[in-house]
Enzyme design. Structure first.
Site, PDB file in Angstrom:
ATOM      1  N   ARG A 252       4.092  -3.629  -5.650  1.00  0.00           N
ATOM      2  CA  ARG A 252       4.031  -4.109  -4.270  1.00  0.00           C
ATOM      3  C   ARG A 252       5.299  -3.712  -3.530  1.00  0.00           C
ATOM      4  NH1 ARG A 252       6.309  -7.755  -1.393  1.00  0.00           N
ATOM      5  NH2 ARG A 252       7.310  -8.836  -3.127  1.00  0.00           N
ATOM      6  N   VAL A 253       5.123  -3.211  -2.310  1.00  0.00           N
ATOM      7  CA  VAL A 253       6.249  -3.023  -1.400  1.00  0.00           C
ATOM      8  C   VAL A 253       5.922  -3.792  -0.132  1.00  0.00           C
ATOM      9  CG1 VAL A 253       7.096  -0.817  -2.293  1.00  0.00           C
ATOM     10  CG2 VAL A 253       5.260  -0.828  -0.597  1.00  0.00           C
ATOM     11  N   SER A 254       6.955  -4.217   0.588  1.00  0.00           N
ATOM     12  CA  SER A 254       6.736  -5.138   1.704  1.00  0.00           C
ATOM     13  C   SER A 254       6.192  -4.470   2.958  1.00  0.00           C
ATOM     14  CB  SER A 254       8.042  -5.867   2.047  1.00  0.00           C
ATOM     15  OG  SER A 254       8.424  -6.676   0.959  1.00  0.00           O
ATOM     16  N   THR A 255       6.497  -3.192   3.161  1.00  0.00           N
ATOM     17  CA  THR A 255       6.036  -2.517   4.378  1.00  0.00           C
ATOM     18  C   THR A 255       5.471  -1.151   4.032  1.00  0.00           C
ATOM     19  OG1 THR A 255       8.118  -1.370   4.847  1.00  0.00           O
ATOM     20  CG2 THR A 255       7.911  -3.614   5.699  1.00  0.00           C
TER      21      THR A 255
ATOM     22  N   GLN B 164       8.051   1.552   3.123  1.00  0.00           N
ATOM     23  CA  GLN B 164       8.741   1.532   1.834  1.00  0.00           C
ATOM     24  C   GLN B 164       7.957   2.332   0.804  1.00  0.00           C
ATOM     25  OE1 GLN B 164       9.164  -2.752   1.362  1.00  0.00           O
ATOM     26  NE2 GLN B 164      11.356  -2.585   1.736  1.00  0.00           N
TER      27      GLN B 164
END
Length: 199
Positions: A10-13, A16
């Site tokens: 998972r990356v936040s944006t 990324q």
């Protein structure tokens, strides 16, 4: 049927890059086609890829590998709940940054592993949650500082129509209704009020 191994990243944006996580997961032995990726915040667990993995793919006997604990969530209570769910479902969770979760203890010593992991997860879950709170605080501080400098948020305003001041003078003194002003200015209702409220 053989027990399977899956990875979650998972990356936040969307800006990324998840390559670092994917490299770690494949390096541990997770087939790349078995890695599910989300590009959204870790504030909760309502993420499309994660929920699909949890509800549709993983089954008893499978292993889920993540690089860091906060990939599950940045909320401590969510982390605990998710780990309890997987344990109850018979899914082994391995967290690359918590080496004790990677060790295969003999059955009579499982209580030792559970105790160690519970302590580590409590500490790391608190760190993840505090980090999320710090990020939100920094965002609030940044917004407040920007507002003090009159920085505008949202879409940039379009240039004012040439006859804006003349028309608005009539609206303000009651000689013209807003609906007439919109027609005369040649702009939509939403555009009109966006310009009006920015004045």
């Amino acid at each position: 049927m053989d027990n399977r191994i899956y990875g979650y990243a998972r990356v936040s944006t969307r800006e990324q890059n998840e390559d670092r996580q994917i490299a770690a997961l494949t390096g541990f032995g997770v087939p790349e086609q078995n890695i599910i990726i989300d590009k959204c915040s870790g504030k909760d667990t309502e993420r499309e890829g994660y929920q699909y993995l949890k509800r549709q793919i993983l089954r008893s006997g499978d292993t889920l590998v993540i690089k860091e604990l906060d990939r599950l969530s940045r909320n401590k209570s969510d982390i605990k709940r998710e780990l309890e769910h997987f344990r109850g479902a018979g899914v082994r969770v391995k967290i690359l940054d918590i080496p004790t979760t990677l060790t295969d203890f003999p059955p009579e010593q499982l209580w030792v592993m559970d105790m160690i992991n519970a302590i580590l997860i409590e500490v790391l879950g608190s760190i993840a949650e505090n980090e999320r709170l710090k990020i939100r605080a920094r965002q609030r501080e940044g917004i407040e500082a920007a507002k003090k400098k009159n920085v505008r948020f949202g879409r940039p305003l379009a240039p004012l129509p040439d006859n804006w001041r003349e028309v608005m003078a009539k609206v303000r003194c009651g000689q013209m209704k807003p609906i007439e002003a919109m027609r005369l200015l040649g702009i939509s209702r939403s555009h009109y009020y966006r310009l009006y409220n920015s004045m």
